[in-house]
Each structure stands twice: as C-alpha cells, then as structure tokens.
Design an enzyme around this catalytic site. Structure first.
Site, PDB file in Angstrom:
ATOM      1  N   GLU A 206       0.293 -13.488  12.157  1.00 17.88           N
ATOM      2  CA  GLU A 206       0.764 -12.323  12.888  1.00 17.88           C
ATOM      3  C   GLU A 206       0.717 -11.124  11.940  1.00 17.88           C
ATOM      4  OE1 GLU A 206       1.749 -12.107  16.133  1.00 17.88           O
ATOM      5  OE2 GLU A 206       1.121 -14.193  16.376  1.00 17.88           O
TER       6      GLU A 206
ATOM      7  N   ASP B  79       0.835  -1.203   0.000  1.00 17.23           N
ATOM      8  CA  ASP B  79       0.000   0.000   0.000  1.00 17.23           C
ATOM      9  C   ASP B  79       0.866   1.248   0.000  1.00 17.23           C
ATOM     10  OD1 ASP B  79      -2.331   1.426   0.011  1.00 17.23           O
ATOM     11  OD2 ASP B  79      -2.793   1.106   2.121  1.00 17.23           O
TER      12      ASP B  79
ATOM     13  N   ARG C 279       0.113   7.606  -2.724  1.00 17.19           N
ATOM     14  CA  ARG C 279       0.453   8.660  -1.769  1.00 17.19           C
ATOM     15  C   ARG C 279       1.935   9.010  -1.831  1.00 17.19           C
ATOM     16  NH1 ARG C 279      -2.489   5.733   3.070  1.00 17.19           N
ATOM     17  NH2 ARG C 279      -2.511   4.111   1.484  1.00 17.19           N
TER      18      ARG C 279
ATOM     19  N   ASN D 176     -10.129  -2.771  -7.298  1.00 15.57           N
ATOM     20  CA  ASN D 176      -9.281  -1.793  -7.987  1.00 15.57           C
ATOM     21  C   ASN D 176      -9.769  -1.421  -9.376  1.00 15.57           C
ATOM     22  OD1 ASN D 176      -6.140  -3.029  -6.569  1.00 15.57           O
ATOM     23  ND2 ASN D 176      -7.526  -1.427  -5.843  1.00 15.57           N
ATOM     24  N   TRP D 177     -10.733  -2.192  -9.912  1.00 12.30           N
ATOM     25  CA  TRP D 177     -11.272  -1.845 -11.229  1.00 12.30           C
ATOM     26  C   TRP D 177     -11.962  -0.482 -11.211  1.00 12.30           C
ATOM     27  CZ3 TRP D 177      -9.476  -4.535 -15.076  1.00 12.30           C
ATOM     28  CH2 TRP D 177      -9.165  -5.894 -14.915  1.00 12.30           C
TER      29      TRP D 177
ATOM     30  N   ARG E 177     -10.805   2.217 -10.089  1.00 11.82           N
ATOM     31  CA  ARG E 177      -9.840   3.314 -10.253  1.00 11.82           C
ATOM     32  C   ARG E 177      -9.911   3.870 -11.678  1.00 11.82           C
ATOM     33  NH1 ARG E 177      -4.302   1.705  -6.937  1.00 11.82           N
ATOM     34  NH2 ARG E 177      -5.324   1.316  -4.930  1.00 11.82           N
TER      35      ARG E 177
END
Length: 240
Positions: free
Chosen positions: A200, A17, A21, A65-66, A68
């Site tokens: 975890e 991710d 940004r 995500n399609w 976008r």
C-alpha cells in the site's frame, strides 16, 4: 492517538524525501536539511520500535545520489557515521538488528567499517530489523539476484518468485506492507521494485524533517483503513 492504532504493518518502508527543499525554504544549506532529517530518523525508528513494527526500511542513499555535489555526498556520509556512532549502542540494547540493502563495497572506507561494526554488534537482535538502503537501486538489485542465481547453476525450472526473492537483499524478510513517501513526490524512484508489488502506498506533502510521530500515526491510521486484496475480490477475501 497511538493507543488506538490497529492493523499495523509488519514491514514499513519509507522514502525519506524533502531534506534539501526543507532547508532551501528556510534559507539554510542542504546539509542542514540532512541533519534535521537524521533527527527524524531517530524519532521514527524509536516510535516504530515502540509500536511493535518488526521491519523498517529507510531509503537512505540511492545509487543515483552519487551524482550530487561532492560536498553534499561527503556531508551525508559524515551524518551516517555520526548516526551509527550514537545509535548502534541503543539498537544493541533495544533489540534492533541493523541490516544493509545495497552495494556496500562502493561506500567510503569509514562508512563500510562503521556499518560492519554495527552489523556485528546487532546481529543477534530479534525485536526489530532496521534496513538502511545504501548505494541501493531496485533494478541493480534484480540484476545482482539473477547473476547470483546463474552463478549457483540454477536451472530455468528452479527460477521461481520465491527463489528470486531468496536472492534479494531482503531475503528472509516479509515484503513491505506499507510504503510512505514524504515531500509530495509520487513515484517509487527505483526503490524495492520487486518487494513492493502489493504494498500500500501513502504520499504526503510533508517534508521528511517535519515528519514526526503525529504524521507517522496519521499515515498508519490510513493504512489500517485500507483493504489489501492481493488481486482478489472482496467476496473471495470474505470467503463468499
């Protein structure tokens, strides 16, 4: 630091991710962030192979995500084609088997063709499995698995945790021991919902393009210090 790493995960999953940004913070288009992220993929795959991590799963393109912008989606698949063209020969040489999690049929034809080529060329490799989650959603994966079991005529008593796992995209692979998500978000985002029941988790504010070898080692050191109980008390684990 890598030489002191112990108790490595057998299966590492990563939610990559922060590409957009990262680019925005530098005044660059989002596509530049995805390209930088692709370089990080190369770095992390190489290091995981060197460390001996046997299974690496990367959340590459989700079914959500399609939505976008079309230009961004197109750029993502162009990067995927570039990545496969450069990396599949190396994967073939280094014993890395490519595997796809998700519905490939909805992908662009060029991507499907390149992926199937990569799957064929690396099919016999056994040193490491690289899972790319493409057009993937955890809930859709579970629906697909249940439909497959019904189509096979399984009786209710035949439906077990193991039989369900055998119908998932990850069938035959161990569940992820450790899940890393970059760029500060702290959620699963419909990723490996069944498989991560006892994983975890590790969340880092570092955006994916900046997540290099040192950041990976820091995360793995944290994992090595965790006590995985799987619902048991520490006394039960110690045999007391």
């Amino acid at each position: 630091m890598s030489e002191t790493l112990t108790h490595l995960p057998v299966h590492l999953a990563i939610i990559m991710d922060g590409n957009g940004r990262w680019a925005q913070a530098r005044g660059l288009p989002r596509e530049a962030g995805h390209r930088a992220g692709a370089e990080t993929v190369r770095t992390i795959v190489t290091e995981c192979r060197r460390l001996g991590i046997r299974h690496l799963t990367l959340y590459t393109f989700s079914s959500e995500n399609w939505s976008r912008p079309k230009t961004e989606v197109s750029a993502l698949f162009s990067l995927l084609l570039e990545f496969l063209g450069q990396e599949v020969p190396r994967m073939e040489r280094e014993g890395i088997r490519l595997n796809i999690l998700g519905d490939m049929e909805a992908l662009p034809l060029a991507a499907r063709t390149a992926l199937r080529h990569g799957l064929r060329r690396t099919a016999v490799n056994t040193d490491m499995v690289l899972n790319l989650a493409l057009n993937y959603g955890g809930r859709a994966e579970l629906v697909r698995a249940v439909r497959s079991m019904m189509a096979e005529g399984l009786r209710p008593e035949d439906v077990t945790e193991q039989s369900l796992a055998d119908h998932l995209y990850t069938a035959g692979q161990p569940d992820p021991d450790f899940l890393i998500r970059t760029s500060g978000e702290q959620r699963l985002s419909n990723y490996l919902l069944y498989q991560c029941a006892y994983s975890e988790f590790y969340f880092t504010p570092t955006p994916w393009p900046d997540f290099g070898v040192e950041a990976l080692h820091e995360a793995l050191a944290v994992y090595a210090g965790r006590s995985r109980r799987f619902g048991k008390t520490q006394e039960q684990i110690n045999g007391r």
